[in-house]
Design a protein around this motif. Sequence first.
Motif, PDB file in Angstrom:
ATOM      1  N   LEU A  12     -37.303 -19.063  37.395  1.00  0.00           N
ATOM      2  CA  LEU A  12     -38.343 -19.760  36.629  1.00  0.00           C
ATOM      3  C   LEU A  12     -39.339 -20.627  37.209  1.00  0.00           C
ATOM      4  CD1 LEU A  12     -35.816 -20.997  33.752  1.00  0.00           C
ATOM      5  CD2 LEU A  12     -37.575 -19.188  33.529  1.00  0.00           C
ATOM      6  N   GLU A  13     -38.893 -21.252  38.244  1.00  0.00           N
ATOM      7  CA  GLU A  13     -39.906 -21.927  39.111  1.00  0.00           C
ATOM      8  C   GLU A  13     -40.814 -21.085  39.817  1.00  0.00           C
ATOM      9  OE1 GLU A  13     -40.009 -25.459  42.538  1.00  0.00           O
ATOM     10  OE2 GLU A  13     -38.088 -24.520  41.892  1.00  0.00           O
ATOM     11  N   ALA A  14     -40.495 -20.179  40.493  1.00  0.00           N
ATOM     12  CA  ALA A  14     -41.085 -19.010  41.163  1.00  0.00           C
ATOM     13  C   ALA A  14     -42.263 -18.351  40.020  1.00  0.00           C
ATOM     14  CB  ALA A  14     -40.432 -18.077  41.785  1.00  0.00           C
ATOM     15  N   LEU A  15     -41.708 -17.953  38.749  1.00  0.00           N
ATOM     16  CA  LEU A  15     -42.468 -17.383  37.686  1.00  0.00           C
ATOM     17  C   LEU A  15     -43.575 -18.456  37.302  1.00  0.00           C
ATOM     18  CD1 LEU A  15     -39.850 -15.484  35.823  1.00  0.00           C
ATOM     19  CD2 LEU A  15     -41.743 -14.590  36.874  1.00  0.00           C
ATOM     20  N   ALA A  16     -43.140 -19.615  37.152  1.00  0.00           N
ATOM     21  CA  ALA A  16     -44.181 -20.845  36.823  1.00  0.00           C
ATOM     22  C   ALA A  16     -45.282 -20.909  37.824  1.00  0.00           C
ATOM     23  CB  ALA A  16     -43.452 -22.045  36.535  1.00  0.00           C
ATOM     24  N   GLU A  17     -44.883 -20.936  38.821  1.00  0.00           N
ATOM     25  CA  GLU A  17     -46.220 -20.754  39.956  1.00  0.00           C
ATOM     26  C   GLU A  17     -47.136 -20.011  39.903  1.00  0.00           C
ATOM     27  OE1 GLU A  17     -43.972 -20.978  43.568  1.00  0.00           O
ATOM     28  OE2 GLU A  17     -43.340 -23.206  43.418  1.00  0.00           O
ATOM     29  N   GLN A  18     -46.632 -18.554  39.168  1.00  0.00           N
ATOM     30  CA  GLN A  18     -47.677 -17.602  39.078  1.00  0.00           C
ATOM     31  C   GLN A  18     -48.830 -17.605  38.020  1.00  0.00           C
ATOM     32  OE1 GLN A  18     -48.023 -14.990  41.368  1.00  0.00           O
ATOM     33  NE2 GLN A  18     -46.313 -16.442  42.342  1.00  0.00           N
ATOM     34  N   ASN A  19     -48.613 -18.937  37.356  1.00  0.00           N
ATOM     35  CA  ASN A  19     -49.574 -19.373  36.042  1.00  0.00           C
ATOM     36  C   ASN A  19     -49.627 -18.113  35.078  1.00  0.00           C
ATOM     37  OD1 ASN A  19     -49.993 -21.973  37.021  1.00  0.00           O
ATOM     38  ND2 ASN A  19     -51.592 -21.171  38.721  1.00  0.00           N
ATOM     39  N   GLY A  20     -48.483 -17.564  34.761  1.00  0.00           N
ATOM     40  CA  GLY A  20     -48.408 -16.562  33.640  1.00  0.00           C
ATOM     41  C   GLY A  20     -49.102 -15.036  34.259  1.00  0.00           C
ATOM     42  N   ARG A  21     -49.352 -14.939  35.612  1.00  0.00           N
ATOM     43  CA  ARG A  21     -49.548 -13.521  35.998  1.00  0.00           C
ATOM     44  C   ARG A  21     -48.129 -12.883  36.384  1.00  0.00           C
ATOM     45  NH1 ARG A  21     -52.774 -17.162  39.128  1.00  0.00           N
ATOM     46  NH2 ARG A  21     -51.308 -16.902  40.803  1.00  0.00           N
ATOM     47  N   PRO A  22     -48.239 -11.518  36.045  1.00  0.00           N
ATOM     48  CA  PRO A  22     -46.906 -10.780  36.289  1.00  0.00           C
ATOM     49  C   PRO A  22     -46.848 -10.720  37.719  1.00  0.00           C
ATOM     50  CG  PRO A  22     -48.553  -9.627  34.852  1.00  0.00           C
ATOM     51  CD  PRO A  22     -49.140 -10.622  35.322  1.00  0.00           C
ATOM     52  N   VAL A  23     -45.667 -10.759  38.240  1.00  0.00           N
ATOM     53  CA  VAL A  23     -45.165 -10.658  39.676  1.00  0.00           C
ATOM     54  C   VAL A  23     -44.030  -9.545  39.911  1.00  0.00           C
ATOM     55  CG1 VAL A  23     -43.767 -12.488  39.449  1.00  0.00           C
ATOM     56  CG2 VAL A  23     -44.550 -11.984  41.575  1.00  0.00           C
ATOM     57  N   THR A  24     -43.965  -8.688  41.007  1.00  0.00           N
ATOM     58  CA  THR A  24     -43.046  -7.905  41.186  1.00  0.00           C
ATOM     59  C   THR A  24     -41.678  -8.636  41.490  1.00  0.00           C
ATOM     60  OG1 THR A  24     -43.481  -7.839  43.455  1.00  0.00           O
ATOM     61  CG2 THR A  24     -44.741  -6.388  42.236  1.00  0.00           C
ATOM     62  N   ILE A  25     -40.675  -7.918  41.346  1.00  0.00           N
ATOM     63  CA  ILE A  25     -39.300  -8.376  41.621  1.00  0.00           C
ATOM     64  C   ILE A  25     -39.052  -8.440  43.166  1.00  0.00           C
ATOM     65  CG2 ILE A  25     -36.830  -7.591  41.623  1.00  0.00           C
ATOM     66  CD1 ILE A  25     -37.270  -5.957  39.177  1.00  0.00           C
ATOM     67  N   GLN A  26     -39.588  -7.772  43.843  1.00  0.00           N
ATOM     68  CA  GLN A  26     -39.661  -7.776  45.410  1.00  0.00           C
ATOM     69  C   GLN A  26     -40.230  -9.200  46.044  1.00  0.00           C
ATOM     70  OE1 GLN A  26     -38.116  -5.913  47.601  1.00  0.00           O
ATOM     71  NE2 GLN A  26     -38.325  -7.526  48.951  1.00  0.00           N
ATOM     72  N   THR A  27     -41.312  -9.585  45.275  1.00  0.00           N
ATOM     73  CA  THR A  27     -42.056 -10.872  45.620  1.00  0.00           C
ATOM     74  C   THR A  27     -41.321 -11.845  45.278  1.00  0.00           C
ATOM     75  OG1 THR A  27     -44.219  -9.944  45.270  1.00  0.00           O
ATOM     76  CG2 THR A  27     -44.110 -12.386  45.209  1.00  0.00           C
ATOM     77  N   LEU A  28     -40.557 -11.894  43.931  1.00  0.00           N
ATOM     78  CA  LEU A  28     -39.756 -13.132  43.380  1.00  0.00           C
ATOM     79  C   LEU A  28     -38.396 -13.207  44.227  1.00  0.00           C
ATOM     80  CD1 LEU A  28     -40.036 -12.428  39.546  1.00  0.00           C
ATOM     81  CD2 LEU A  28     -40.778 -14.393  40.669  1.00  0.00           C
ATOM     82  N   ALA A  29     -37.979 -12.109  44.748  1.00  0.00           N
ATOM     83  CA  ALA A  29     -36.949 -12.138  45.384  1.00  0.00           C
ATOM     84  C   ALA A  29     -37.099 -12.702  47.007  1.00  0.00           C
ATOM     85  CB  ALA A  29     -36.305 -10.693  45.772  1.00  0.00           C
ATOM     86  N   GLU A  30     -38.420 -12.438  47.656  1.00  0.00           N
ATOM     87  CA  GLU A  30     -38.576 -12.953  48.901  1.00  0.00           C
ATOM     88  C   GLU A  30     -39.113 -14.542  48.741  1.00  0.00           C
ATOM     89  OE1 GLU A  30     -41.843 -10.469  50.035  1.00  0.00           O
ATOM     90  OE2 GLU A  30     -40.691  -8.990  50.742  1.00  0.00           O
ATOM     91  N   THR A  31     -39.599 -14.749  47.592  1.00  0.00           N
ATOM     92  CA  THR A  31     -39.875 -16.300  47.421  1.00  0.00           C
ATOM     93  C   THR A  31     -38.658 -17.194  47.055  1.00  0.00           C
ATOM     94  OG1 THR A  31     -41.967 -15.568  46.246  1.00  0.00           O
ATOM     95  CG2 THR A  31     -41.121 -17.661  45.677  1.00  0.00           C
ATOM     96  N   THR A  32     -37.825 -16.491  46.322  1.00  0.00           N
ATOM     97  CA  THR A  32     -36.381 -17.328  46.051  1.00  0.00           C
ATOM     98  C   THR A  32     -35.436 -17.203  47.103  1.00  0.00           C
ATOM     99  OG1 THR A  32     -35.707 -15.717  44.695  1.00  0.00           O
ATOM    100  CG2 THR A  32     -36.853 -17.419  43.660  1.00  0.00           C
ATOM    101  N   GLY A  33     -35.271 -16.111  48.201  1.00  0.00           N
ATOM    102  CA  GLY A  33     -34.365 -16.063  49.092  1.00  0.00           C
ATOM    103  C   GLY A  33     -33.380 -15.363  48.420  1.00  0.00           C
ATOM    104  N   LEU A  34     -33.614 -14.623  47.240  1.00  0.00           N
ATOM    105  CA  LEU A  34     -32.393 -13.810  46.696  1.00  0.00           C
ATOM    106  C   LEU A  34     -32.372 -12.273  47.058  1.00  0.00           C
ATOM    107  CD1 LEU A  34     -32.613 -15.187  42.849  1.00  0.00           C
ATOM    108  CD2 LEU A  34     -30.957 -15.804  44.775  1.00  0.00           C
ATOM    109  N   THR A  35     -31.573 -11.609  46.789  1.00  0.00           N
ATOM    110  CA  THR A  35     -31.563 -10.418  47.066  1.00  0.00           C
ATOM    111  C   THR A  35     -32.147  -9.514  46.022  1.00  0.00           C
ATOM    112  OG1 THR A  35     -29.426  -9.879  45.742  1.00  0.00           O
ATOM    113  CG2 THR A  35     -29.131 -10.124  48.339  1.00  0.00           C
TER     114      THR A  35
END
Length: 249
Positions: A12-35
């Motif tokens: 949610l924090e990573a999504l909030a930082e995008q200011n409403g812009r769509p983002v890929t799962i890969q980018t979110l995974a890399e940003t959060t350190g999740l698989t």
Amino acid sequence: MDKTLLKGLMLLEALAEQNGRPVTIQTLAETTGLTRSNAHRTLQTLAHAGYATRDESTGNYRITFKLFQLGAKQTAQIDVRQFASGEMHRLAELTRETVHLSILDAADVIYVDKIDSPQPVRAYSELGGRAPAYCVATGKVLLAFKGAEYIARHLKELVQFSDTTIVDLQALKVELARIAVVGYAVNRGEWRKSVGGVAAPIFDAFGAPVAAIGISGPLERLSLKRIKEFTPAVQSAASSVSRAMGYRE
């Protein structure tokens, strides 16, 4: 902290930082350190709960307004005392009865602010105290704007406190439906046998009922005639506070 909850908060924090812009799962995974698989499963859960939404054409995710609304509503409940203070004092001066500001908490109301009546015989309550919502005016007027699911979840058993307590759930639903139409609720000794009152809802900028303002007093003084006389003032006070909080009909 639960690992699933932690993953959800990170995304949610990573999504909030995008200011409403769509983002890929890969980018979110890399940003959060999740698989990627962990991010995907958690995002599906967030989407199901309404906190994120998936673009069907790209498969990308973006945050929704639900989290913002949740935070804003919580803030509104904290700030409502400040917005309501002036109207509470005006009601107290006009009616010379006890004025309550209440919020709903499951099956109860909590008195978050109050002004005691100057009269020796008055309605007694404690700041921070609770009352069964279905038995008092501030509680009934807040329940009237809740959905059937809320009523079913929190009002499974109605305890009788006096001869006028509504203990039949269907009868209560009828009463709440009437309250939602007229915009105010009346209590005639339904919790404490000798105490009555009238209350109206306060809405926030999103149109959600966040609190209720009302007056309470002994029934020997606060007759139906007096309640009828004071009801417009109570409704006017609630409307003024609602407008101050950004509500527009």
